[in-house]
Design a protein around this motif. Structure first.
Motif, PDB file in Angstrom:
ATOM      1  N   MET A   7      47.596  33.267  30.163  1.00 42.02           N
ATOM      2  CA  MET A   7      47.273  33.457  31.584  1.00 42.02           C
ATOM      3  C   MET A   7      47.228  34.935  31.952  1.00 42.02           C
ATOM      4  N   TRP A   8      48.200  35.709  31.488  1.00 43.46           N
ATOM      5  CA  TRP A   8      48.230  37.128  31.846  1.00 43.46           C
ATOM      6  C   TRP A   8      47.168  37.925  31.102  1.00 43.46           C
ATOM      7  N   ILE A   9      46.842  37.524  29.876  1.00 43.36           N
ATOM      8  CA  ILE A   9      45.729  38.161  29.158  1.00 43.36           C
ATOM      9  C   ILE A   9      44.428  37.892  29.902  1.00 43.36           C
ATOM     10  N   PHE A  10      44.264  36.670  30.371  1.00 36.97           N
ATOM     11  CA  PHE A  10      43.102  36.290  31.179  1.00 36.97           C
ATOM     12  C   PHE A  10      42.992  37.187  32.412  1.00 36.97           C
ATOM     13  N   CYS A  11      44.083  37.387  33.094  1.00 35.71           N
ATOM     14  CA  CYS A  11      44.117  38.222  34.296  1.00 35.71           C
ATOM     15  C   CYS A  11      43.733  39.668  33.968  1.00 35.71           C
ATOM     16  N   VAL A  12      44.329  40.219  32.938  1.00 32.87           N
ATOM     17  CA  VAL A  12      44.057  41.610  32.547  1.00 32.87           C
ATOM     18  C   VAL A  12      42.598  41.779  32.127  1.00 32.87           C
ATOM     19  N   LEU A  13      42.066  40.821  31.367  1.00 34.99           N
ATOM     20  CA  LEU A  13      40.679  40.924  30.917  1.00 34.99           C
ATOM     21  C   LEU A  13      39.686  40.833  32.068  1.00 34.99           C
ATOM     22  N   LEU A  14      40.006  40.037  33.080  1.00 37.31           N
ATOM     23  CA  LEU A  14      39.121  39.982  34.238  1.00 37.31           C
ATOM     24  C   LEU A  14      39.026  41.346  34.919  1.00 37.31           C
ATOM     25  N   TYR A  15      40.171  41.984  35.103  1.00 40.26           N
ATOM     26  CA  TYR A  15      40.152  43.319  35.709  1.00 40.26           C
ATOM     27  C   TYR A  15      39.501  44.337  34.775  1.00 40.26           C
ATOM     28  N   PHE A  74      53.390  25.727  37.053  1.00 44.43           N
ATOM     29  CA  PHE A  74      53.156  26.092  38.446  1.00 44.43           C
ATOM     30  C   PHE A  74      53.470  27.545  38.767  1.00 44.43           C
ATOM     31  N   ALA A  75      54.578  28.078  38.283  1.00 40.26           N
ATOM     32  CA  ALA A  75      54.990  29.440  38.645  1.00 40.26           C
ATOM     33  C   ALA A  75      54.017  30.483  38.103  1.00 40.26           C
ATOM     34  N   VAL A  76      53.680  30.385  36.828  1.00 41.45           N
ATOM     35  CA  VAL A  76      52.791  31.396  36.238  1.00 41.45           C
ATOM     36  C   VAL A  76      51.375  31.268  36.804  1.00 41.45           C
ATOM     37  N   THR A  77      50.910  30.047  37.041  1.00 43.39           N
ATOM     38  CA  THR A  77      49.572  29.869  37.610  1.00 43.39           C
ATOM     39  C   THR A  77      49.509  30.457  39.015  1.00 43.39           C
ATOM     40  N   MET A  78      50.533  30.201  39.811  1.00 44.01           N
ATOM     41  CA  MET A  78      50.556  30.755  41.157  1.00 44.01           C
ATOM     42  C   MET A  78      50.560  32.288  41.105  1.00 44.01           C
ATOM     43  N   ALA A  79      51.377  32.855  40.242  1.00 39.42           N
ATOM     44  CA  ALA A  79      51.460  34.316  40.134  1.00 39.42           C
ATOM     45  C   ALA A  79      50.111  34.909  39.715  1.00 39.42           C
ATOM     46  N   VAL A  80      49.457  34.304  38.745  1.00 34.37           N
ATOM     47  CA  VAL A  80      48.167  34.805  38.279  1.00 34.37           C
ATOM     48  C   VAL A  80      47.106  34.636  39.363  1.00 34.37           C
ATOM     49  N   LYS A  81      47.087  33.487  40.020  1.00 34.50           N
ATOM     50  CA  LYS A  81      46.111  33.265  41.097  1.00 34.50           C
ATOM     51  C   LYS A  81      46.284  34.294  42.214  1.00 34.50           C
ATOM     52  N   LEU A  82      47.514  34.577  42.581  1.00 34.70           N
ATOM     53  CA  LEU A  82      47.765  35.578  43.622  1.00 34.70           C
ATOM     54  C   LEU A  82      47.377  36.977  43.131  1.00 34.70           C
ATOM     55  N   ILE A 124      33.648  29.565  36.862  1.00 33.90           N
ATOM     56  CA  ILE A 124      34.304  29.440  35.558  1.00 33.90           C
ATOM     57  C   ILE A 124      35.608  30.227  35.538  1.00 33.90           C
ATOM     58  N   PHE A 125      35.586  31.446  36.111  1.00 34.39           N
ATOM     59  CA  PHE A 125      36.799  32.258  36.172  1.00 34.39           C
ATOM     60  C   PHE A 125      37.869  31.566  37.016  1.00 34.39           C
ATOM     61  N   MET A 126      37.446  30.978  38.130  1.00 36.33           N
ATOM     62  CA  MET A 126      38.397  30.279  38.995  1.00 36.33           C
ATOM     63  C   MET A 126      39.031  29.095  38.255  1.00 36.33           C
ATOM     64  N   LEU A 127      38.209  28.309  37.579  1.00 31.12           N
ATOM     65  CA  LEU A 127      38.739  27.159  36.840  1.00 31.12           C
ATOM     66  C   LEU A 127      39.610  27.593  35.668  1.00 31.12           C
ATOM     67  N   GLY A 128      39.239  28.683  35.022  1.00 30.59           N
ATOM     68  CA  GLY A 128      40.043  29.195  33.910  1.00 30.59           C
ATOM     69  C   GLY A 128      41.447  29.559  34.340  1.00 30.59           C
ATOM     70  N   GLY A 129      41.566  30.089  35.538  1.00 30.59           N
ATOM     71  CA  GLY A 129      42.884  30.446  36.058  1.00 30.59           C
ATOM     72  C   GLY A 129      43.720  29.246  36.460  1.00 30.59           C
ATOM     73  N   GLY A 130      43.084  28.110  36.690  1.00 34.97           N
ATOM     74  CA  GLY A 130      43.820  26.929  37.132  1.00 34.97           C
ATOM     75  C   GLY A 130      43.875  25.800  36.121  1.00 34.97           C
ATOM     76  N   ALA A 131      43.355  26.029  34.918  1.00 35.07           N
ATOM     77  CA  ALA A 131      43.264  24.959  33.913  1.00 35.07           C
ATOM     78  C   ALA A 131      44.617  24.317  33.624  1.00 35.07           C
ATOM     79  N   TRP A 132      45.639  25.141  33.453  1.00 35.63           N
ATOM     80  CA  TRP A 132      46.967  24.597  33.139  1.00 35.63           C
ATOM     81  C   TRP A 132      47.474  23.726  34.275  1.00 35.63           C
ATOM     82  N   ASN A 133      47.311  24.180  35.507  1.00 37.52           N
ATOM     83  CA  ASN A 133      47.762  23.391  36.657  1.00 37.52           C
ATOM     84  C   ASN A 133      46.977  22.092  36.775  1.00 37.52           C
TER      85      ASN A 133
END
Length: 185
Positions: A7-15, A74-82, A124-133
């Motif tokens: 999840m955090w690699i996903f976040c960093v790569l998007l930026y 839930f916790a990591v997904t929420m943090a990444v989404k925010l 796709i990016f939005m769904l990728g961030g929420g796949a686990w949830n």
């Protein structure tokens, strides 16, 4: 651990995909005669990073489906989404600039393609961030038959509502964990 890292690699790569493009937009705004070779290099980099992020989205979905059903995301997904809210705001502005650039007699034919690419990639990016949830919420719904879990999962498929769903799922899950801990004592 694997879920958090992905999840955090996903976040960093998007930026990492977006930051050079922002630099080019600022550079072109400051100097319209900005180097074409630099612009081309950044475009290639951004497209390559986009492909990597899309593959990571698919990998996350596969890992979520095959993953541990007992581990609550839930916790990591929420943090990444925010954390990704600024990314999606900047993403919207960048695509808006590109789309407005097609309002030219010679480029108007490209407007639908720009619109399609922008919406599909952002989705796709939005769904990728929420796949686990999404996977976890569907499993919870199947096990406990509580409609709110299905509602949260469906909300993950809607722009902006996905962030609300991540926060609600986290709050709901946190509330239930507190109730379970109090009931077990």
């Amino acid at each position: 651990m694997k879920r958090k890292a992905l999840m955090w690699i996903f976040c960093v790569l998007l930026y990492a995909m977006q930051i050079p493009f922002i630099g080019i937009v600022i550079g072109i705004a400051a100097d319209p005669d900005f180097s074409d070779s630099v612009i081309r290099a950044v475009e290639i980099y951004c497209v390559a990073m986009c492909a990597v992020v899309v593959m990571l989205c698919v990998a996350q979905l596969i890992a979520a489906v095959k993953g541990d059903a007992a581990c609550c995301p839930f916790a990591v997904t929420m943090a990444v989404k925010l954390a990704l809210i600024p990314f999606f705001i900047i993403n919207f502005v960048i695509w808006l600039i590109l789309w407005l650039g097609t309002f030219n007699l010679f480029l108007i034919w490209f407007a639908p393609a720009v619109w399609l690419i922008s919406l599909s990639s952002t989705y796709i990016f939005m769904l990728g961030g929420g796949a686990w949830n999404i996977v976890y919420l569907i499993r919870l719904f199947m096990r406990e038959k509580k409609c709110r879990y299905l509602l949260y999962a469906v909300m993950h498929f809607i722009y902006v509502a996905d962030v609300v769903a991540a926060v609600l799922a986290y709050s709901d899950g946190k509330h239930e964990r507190v109730e379970m801990s109090a009931g077990e004592v």
